[in-house]
Write a protein that holds these residues in place. Sequence first.
Motif, PDB file in Angstrom:
ATOM      1  N   PHE A   1       0.667  -1.224  -0.008  1.00 60.69           N
ATOM      2  CA  PHE A   1       0.107  -0.061  -0.067  1.00 60.69           C
ATOM      3  C   PHE A   1       0.675   1.123   0.059  1.00 60.69           C
ATOM      4  O   PHE A   1       1.632   1.431   0.938  1.00 60.69           O
ATOM      5  CB  PHE A   1      -0.986   0.121   1.233  1.00 60.69           C
ATOM      6  CG  PHE A   1      -1.894   1.255   1.263  1.00 60.69           C
ATOM      7  CD1 PHE A   1      -2.869   1.403   0.251  1.00 60.69           C
ATOM      8  CD2 PHE A   1      -1.594   1.998   2.288  1.00 60.69           C
ATOM      9  CE1 PHE A   1      -3.697   2.491   0.676  1.00 60.69           C
ATOM     10  CE2 PHE A   1      -2.233   3.161   2.700  1.00 60.69           C
ATOM     11  CZ  PHE A   1      -3.455   3.277   1.536  1.00 60.69           C
ATOM     12  N   CYS A   2       0.752   2.004  -1.013  1.00 63.04           N
ATOM     13  CA  CYS A   2       1.612   3.234  -1.227  1.00 63.04           C
ATOM     14  C   CYS A   2       0.645   4.470  -0.947  1.00 63.04           C
ATOM     15  O   CYS A   2      -0.487   4.431  -1.462  1.00 63.04           O
ATOM     16  CB  CYS A   2       2.180   3.409  -2.439  1.00 63.04           C
ATOM     17  SG  CYS A   2       3.428   1.946  -2.395  1.00 63.04           S
ATOM     18  N   TRP A   3       1.236   5.375  -0.631  1.00 56.13           N
ATOM     19  CA  TRP A   3       0.392   6.838  -0.745  1.00 56.13           C
ATOM     20  C   TRP A   3       1.399   7.964  -0.922  1.00 56.13           C
ATOM     21  O   TRP A   3       2.422   7.977  -0.559  1.00 56.13           O
ATOM     22  CB  TRP A   3      -0.416   7.096   0.675  1.00 56.13           C
ATOM     23  CG  TRP A   3       0.293   6.682   1.809  1.00 56.13           C
ATOM     24  CD1 TRP A   3       0.417   5.359   2.488  1.00 56.13           C
ATOM     25  CD2 TRP A   3       1.236   7.585   2.630  1.00 56.13           C
ATOM     26  NE1 TRP A   3       1.007   5.430   3.514  1.00 56.13           N
ATOM     27  CE2 TRP A   3       1.757   6.859   3.600  1.00 56.13           C
ATOM     28  CE3 TRP A   3       1.485   8.803   2.517  1.00 56.13           C
ATOM     29  CZ2 TRP A   3       2.442   7.161   4.652  1.00 56.13           C
ATOM     30  CZ3 TRP A   3       2.146   9.518   3.449  1.00 56.13           C
ATOM     31  CH2 TRP A   3       2.763   8.637   4.524  1.00 56.13           C
ATOM     32  N   ILE A   4       0.465   9.335  -1.093  1.00 57.57           N
ATOM     33  CA  ILE A   4       1.136  10.402  -1.413  1.00 57.57           C
ATOM     34  C   ILE A   4       0.390  11.317  -0.496  1.00 57.57           C
ATOM     35  O   ILE A   4      -0.906  11.737  -0.758  1.00 57.57           O
ATOM     36  CB  ILE A   4       1.149  10.833  -2.894  1.00 57.57           C
ATOM     37  CG1 ILE A   4       2.154   9.809  -3.760  1.00 57.57           C
ATOM     38  CG2 ILE A   4       1.758  12.424  -3.018  1.00 57.57           C
ATOM     39  CD1 ILE A   4       2.155  10.013  -5.337  1.00 57.57           C
ATOM     40  N   VAL A   5       1.030  12.089   0.408  1.00 58.07           N
ATOM     41  CA  VAL A   5       0.283  13.364   1.089  1.00 58.07           C
ATOM     42  C   VAL A   5       0.950  14.418   1.142  1.00 58.07           C
ATOM     43  O   VAL A   5       2.158  14.292   1.099  1.00 58.07           O
ATOM     44  CB  VAL A   5      -0.030  12.626   2.420  1.00 58.07           C
ATOM     45  CG1 VAL A   5      -1.028  11.737   2.302  1.00 58.07           C
ATOM     46  CG2 VAL A   5       1.204  12.231   3.180  1.00 58.07           C
ATOM     47  N   VAL A  34       9.229  11.032   9.836  1.00 60.09           N
ATOM     48  CA  VAL A  34       9.463  10.502   8.547  1.00 60.09           C
ATOM     49  C   VAL A  34      11.190  10.487   8.306  1.00 60.09           C
ATOM     50  O   VAL A  34      11.924  11.367   8.720  1.00 60.09           O
ATOM     51  CB  VAL A  34       9.226  11.626   7.461  1.00 60.09           C
ATOM     52  CG1 VAL A  34       9.442  11.475   6.160  1.00 60.09           C
ATOM     53  CG2 VAL A  34       7.535  11.756   7.597  1.00 60.09           C
ATOM     54  N   ARG A  35      11.647   9.563   7.712  1.00 56.56           N
ATOM     55  CA  ARG A  35      13.014   9.286   7.430  1.00 56.56           C
ATOM     56  C   ARG A  35      13.081   9.422   5.869  1.00 56.56           C
ATOM     57  O   ARG A  35      12.475   8.775   5.027  1.00 56.56           O
ATOM     58  CB  ARG A  35      13.581   7.717   7.790  1.00 56.56           C
ATOM     59  CG  ARG A  35      14.864   7.320   7.318  1.00 56.56           C
ATOM     60  CD  ARG A  35      15.870   8.062   7.871  1.00 56.56           C
ATOM     61  NE  ARG A  35      17.294   7.564   7.730  1.00 56.56           N
ATOM     62  CZ  ARG A  35      17.830   7.515   6.491  1.00 56.56           C
ATOM     63  NH1 ARG A  35      17.469   8.307   5.483  1.00 56.56           N
ATOM     64  NH2 ARG A  35      19.045   7.114   6.560  1.00 56.56           N
ATOM     65  N   SER A  72       5.259   7.672   0.102  1.00 53.08           N
ATOM     66  CA  SER A  72       5.609   6.599   0.915  1.00 53.08           C
ATOM     67  C   SER A  72       5.226   5.062   0.532  1.00 53.08           C
ATOM     68  O   SER A  72       3.855   5.100   0.305  1.00 53.08           O
ATOM     69  CB  SER A  72       5.660   6.902   2.450  1.00 53.08           C
ATOM     70  OG  SER A  72       6.009   5.625   3.243  1.00 53.08           O
ATOM     71  N   CYS A  73       5.956   4.054   0.776  1.00 50.13           N
ATOM     72  CA  CYS A  73       5.176   2.993   0.686  1.00 50.13           C
ATOM     73  C   CYS A  73       5.570   1.589   1.939  1.00 50.13           C
ATOM     74  O   CYS A  73       5.324   0.536   2.044  1.00 50.13           O
ATOM     75  CB  CYS A  73       5.759   1.914  -0.685  1.00 50.13           C
ATOM     76  SG  CYS A  73       5.258   2.921  -2.050  1.00 50.13           S
ATOM     77  N   ALA A  74       6.103   2.479   2.772  1.00 46.77           N
ATOM     78  CA  ALA A  74       6.922   1.506   3.985  1.00 46.77           C
ATOM     79  C   ALA A  74       7.305   2.255   5.295  1.00 46.77           C
ATOM     80  O   ALA A  74       7.233   3.374   5.001  1.00 46.77           O
ATOM     81  CB  ALA A  74       7.750   0.658   3.580  1.00 46.77           C
ATOM     82  N   ARG A  75       7.146   1.639   6.278  1.00 43.34           N
ATOM     83  CA  ARG A  75       7.795   2.035   7.482  1.00 43.34           C
ATOM     84  C   ARG A  75       9.126   1.300   7.797  1.00 43.34           C
ATOM     85  O   ARG A  75       9.329   0.125   7.605  1.00 43.34           O
ATOM     86  CB  ARG A  75       6.930   2.123   8.467  1.00 43.34           C
ATOM     87  CG  ARG A  75       5.739   2.671   8.592  1.00 43.34           C
ATOM     88  CD  ARG A  75       4.918   2.580   9.901  1.00 43.34           C
ATOM     89  NE  ARG A  75       3.694   3.305   9.620  1.00 43.34           N
ATOM     90  CZ  ARG A  75       3.566   4.592  10.082  1.00 43.34           C
ATOM     91  NH1 ARG A  75       4.629   5.082  10.781  1.00 43.34           N
ATOM     92  NH2 ARG A  75       2.489   5.320  10.083  1.00 43.34           N
ATOM     93  N   GLY A  79       9.529   2.387  13.005  1.00 41.57           N
ATOM     94  CA  GLY A  79       8.092   3.022  12.812  1.00 41.57           C
ATOM     95  C   GLY A  79       7.982   4.204  12.183  1.00 41.57           C
ATOM     96  O   GLY A  79       7.100   4.739  11.796  1.00 41.57           O
ATOM     97  N   ARG A  80       9.199   4.713  11.856  1.00 42.65           N
ATOM     98  CA  ARG A  80       9.119   5.840  11.032  1.00 42.65           C
ATOM     99  C   ARG A  80       8.721   5.704   9.495  1.00 42.65           C
ATOM    100  O   ARG A  80       8.987   4.447   8.989  1.00 42.65           O
ATOM    101  CB  ARG A  80      10.448   6.481  10.813  1.00 42.65           C
ATOM    102  CG  ARG A  80      11.152   6.830  12.272  1.00 42.65           C
ATOM    103  CD  ARG A  80      12.570   7.537  11.968  1.00 42.65           C
ATOM    104  NE  ARG A  80      13.489   6.290  11.334  1.00 42.65           N
ATOM    105  CZ  ARG A  80      14.751   6.370  11.231  1.00 42.65           C
ATOM    106  NH1 ARG A  80      15.451   7.460  11.616  1.00 42.65           N
ATOM    107  NH2 ARG A  80      15.682   5.565  10.606  1.00 42.65           N
ATOM    108  N   ILE A  81       7.893   6.567   8.791  1.00 45.41           N
ATOM    109  CA  ILE A  81       7.655   6.561   7.582  1.00 45.41           C
ATOM    110  C   ILE A  81       8.983   6.664   6.578  1.00 45.41           C
ATOM    111  O   ILE A  81       9.665   7.560   6.845  1.00 45.41           O
ATOM    112  CB  ILE A  81       6.730   7.481   7.185  1.00 45.41           C
ATOM    113  CG1 ILE A  81       5.289   7.270   7.816  1.00 45.41           C
ATOM    114  CG2 ILE A  81       6.476   7.679   5.652  1.00 45.41           C
ATOM    115  CD1 ILE A  81       4.349   8.577   7.561  1.00 45.41           C
ATOM    116  N   LEU A  82       9.087   5.734   5.716  1.00 47.04           N
ATOM    117  CA  LEU A  82      10.233   5.843   4.832  1.00 47.04           C
ATOM    118  C   LEU A  82       9.675   6.561   3.532  1.00 47.04           C
ATOM    119  O   LEU A  82       8.676   6.241   2.863  1.00 47.04           O
ATOM    120  CB  LEU A  82      10.824   4.591   4.467  1.00 47.04           C
ATOM    121  CG  LEU A  82      11.305   3.805   5.534  1.00 47.04           C
ATOM    122  CD1 LEU A  82      11.889   2.262   5.238  1.00 47.04           C
ATOM    123  CD2 LEU A  82      12.627   4.558   6.025  1.00 47.04           C
ATOM    124  N   GLY A  83      10.107   7.758   3.405  1.00 45.94           N
ATOM    125  CA  GLY A  83       9.612   8.734   2.341  1.00 45.94           C
ATOM    126  C   GLY A  83      10.429   9.560   1.326  1.00 45.94           C
ATOM    127  O   GLY A  83      11.624  10.027   1.851  1.00 45.94           O
TER     128      GLY A  83
END
Length: 107
Positions: A1-5, A34-35, A72-75, A79-83
Amino acid sequence: FCWIVSGSLVRTIDGDSFVARLSIWHNLEAIERVRVLEIDTPENKKPTVAEAGKARIFTHRWLSEGTFTVESCARDSFGRILGRVYRGKDVLADRLIESGNAVKFKK
């Protein structure tokens, strides 16, 4: 699951990570760590404390310029968002590398 915000800066942790207020749905926001993907910045410990401070300041200034986008598509294991973080065609990772404050991540 990927998203753009879209996001705005809450606080800068270091050159390649920060806390953002992310707009995840109409009138719904989340505060997330966020990382930034694909780069490494100096660690805030000897002997790279000064360089780490410069990278943190650069990232803080870039993020403070206004709303940015996080893709992002992962953490990670923390627990950080990889973006991928960008504003229009201006990509934070590229700017950090160009300024000498980061290197491309080596796996």
